[in-house]
Design a protein around this motif. Sequence first.
Motif: not given
Length: 122
Positions: A80-81, A83-87, A90
Amino acid sequence: MMTKLNERISVYDIGLDGLTAADGLAVGRPSRLAGKVMRTLLFGSVTFNDDDIYRYLAELLDTQKIVVEPSAAAGFTGIEPIVKNEPAFNNVNTAHIVWSTGGDMMPESEREADYKIGKELL
């Protein structure tokens, strides 16, 4: 890893106690060799609450019928971190793989207790 102090820092220095259900991963102080080698290989690392790994443990059994020990569920906490912080991590061309071993050798009573904790947290 962030401090680059390697063996000169311990978890206690940054307010952690090292007590966790993921005791197979609990290292109070990294080795000199590991720190130097991993500096060029490691993308990131995470800390997590035991509640998180118990939830993943229960969810993995419920959805995939895969039994893991708490330590083996720890890898899921990093997805999750990232995916949220490294486009770049994702998108449809990205696969997230968790090296998740262990669980088959655990006593049934321990597996059931861990699963019960996870289910209560879901």
